[in-house]
Motif scaffolding. Structure first.
Motif, PDB file in Angstrom:
ATOM      1  N   TRP A  84       0.828  -1.204   0.000  1.00 51.57           N
ATOM      2  CA  TRP A  84       0.000   0.000   0.000  1.00 51.57           C
ATOM      3  C   TRP A  84       0.865   1.257   0.000  1.00 51.57           C
ATOM      4  CZ3 TRP A  84      -0.961   4.061   3.416  1.00 51.57           C
ATOM      5  CH2 TRP A  84      -2.079   4.849   3.097  1.00 51.57           C
ATOM      6  N   SER A  87       2.574   1.722  -3.457  1.00 51.61           N
ATOM      7  CA  SER A  87       1.757   1.867  -4.664  1.00 51.61           C
ATOM      8  C   SER A  87       0.734   2.997  -4.590  1.00 51.61           C
ATOM      9  CB  SER A  87       1.028   0.551  -4.957  1.00 51.61           C
ATOM     10  OG  SER A  87       0.117   0.269  -3.924  1.00 51.61           O
ATOM     11  N   THR A  88       0.575   3.635  -3.441  1.00 49.82           N
ATOM     12  CA  THR A  88      -0.411   4.702  -3.296  1.00 49.82           C
ATOM     13  C   THR A  88       0.272   6.058  -3.410  1.00 49.82           C
ATOM     14  OG1 THR A  88      -1.682   3.291  -1.819  1.00 49.82           O
ATOM     15  CG2 THR A  88      -2.231   5.618  -1.817  1.00 49.82           C
ATOM     16  N   PRO A  89      -0.075   6.816  -4.436  1.00 52.22           N
ATOM     17  CA  PRO A  89       0.551   8.140  -4.579  1.00 52.22           C
ATOM     18  C   PRO A  89      -0.046   9.130  -3.582  1.00 52.22           C
ATOM     19  CG  PRO A  89      -1.047   7.795  -6.321  1.00 52.22           C
ATOM     20  CD  PRO A  89      -0.982   6.513  -5.530  1.00 52.22           C
ATOM     21  N   LEU A  91      -1.933  12.401  -2.201  1.00 52.75           N
ATOM     22  CA  LEU A  91      -3.052  13.163  -2.765  1.00 52.75           C
ATOM     23  C   LEU A  91      -2.789  14.663  -2.663  1.00 52.75           C
ATOM     24  CD1 LEU A  91      -6.007  11.210  -1.144  1.00 52.75           C
ATOM     25  CD2 LEU A  91      -5.251  11.076  -3.509  1.00 52.75           C
ATOM     26  N   ALA A  99     -11.147  12.135   0.009  1.00 50.48           N
ATOM     27  CA  ALA A  99     -10.465  10.852   0.223  1.00 50.48           C
ATOM     28  C   ALA A  99     -10.655  10.368   1.660  1.00 50.48           C
ATOM     29  CB  ALA A  99      -8.986  11.001  -0.096  1.00 50.48           C
ATOM     30  N   GLY A 103     -12.417   7.057   2.777  1.00 50.08           N
ATOM     31  CA  GLY A 103     -11.675   6.147   3.655  1.00 50.08           C
ATOM     32  C   GLY A 103     -12.505   5.701   4.846  1.00 50.08           C
TER      33      GLY A 103
END
Length: 146
Positions: A84, A87-89, A91, A99, A103
């Motif tokens: 996670w 791979s999570t850019p 925001l 977001a 979430g």
């Protein structure tokens, strides 16, 4: 032929003997006889030691299984977090409130799904065993409640 013996017991021990005999529905003399035979038996200590060893072995195996499950859980969580995080850019600040709301919604869904999964009784270790050994997955599916 039986030999008669007369002896005195402290009041608390006499009370315990009377209570135990009454609960079991046997004469006090029979309880005393069994206790003396057990105490004076030369292999009584060996039997007790063997029983304790069996119980300790069973507890050790149980703790080893628990340790294995905790290790699997920790590794699964570590792999997920690493994936996670890589791979999570990040925001932009304008998208952050949306977001965070999404979430919270996803988290509530996660908690509900987790509750259903725990209620079913199926665990991660069951799934791993089924993935690794396909012959056991058929057995697990057959025993899984619908």
């Amino acid at each position: 032929m039986r030999t008669k013996h007369t002896f005195r017991l402290p009041p608390d021990l006499a009370g315990k003997l009377a209570d135990y005999a009454a609960r079991k529905g046997v004469p006090q003399a029979l309880v005393v006889e069994a206790a003396l035979a057990s105490h004076l038996s030369p292999d009584g200590a060996d039997r007790l030691e063997a029983a304790l060893a069996r119980r300790l072995d069973r507890m050790t195996r149980h703790l080893e299984r628990l340790e294995r499950h905790v290790t699997i859980s920790n590794e699964a969580l570590a792999v997920f977090v690493r994936f996670w995080l890589t791979s999570t850019p990040p925001l932009p600040d304008t998208a952050l409130p949306a977001a965070q709301a999404k979430g919270r919604e996803r988290y509530e869904g996660f908690v509900e799904a987790l509750g259903r999964r725990l209620a079913r009784g199926r665990t991660l270790s069951d799934e791993i065993v089924a993935d690794v050994d396909p012959t056991r997955s058929a057995t697990a599916k057959a025993t899984e409640p619908s």
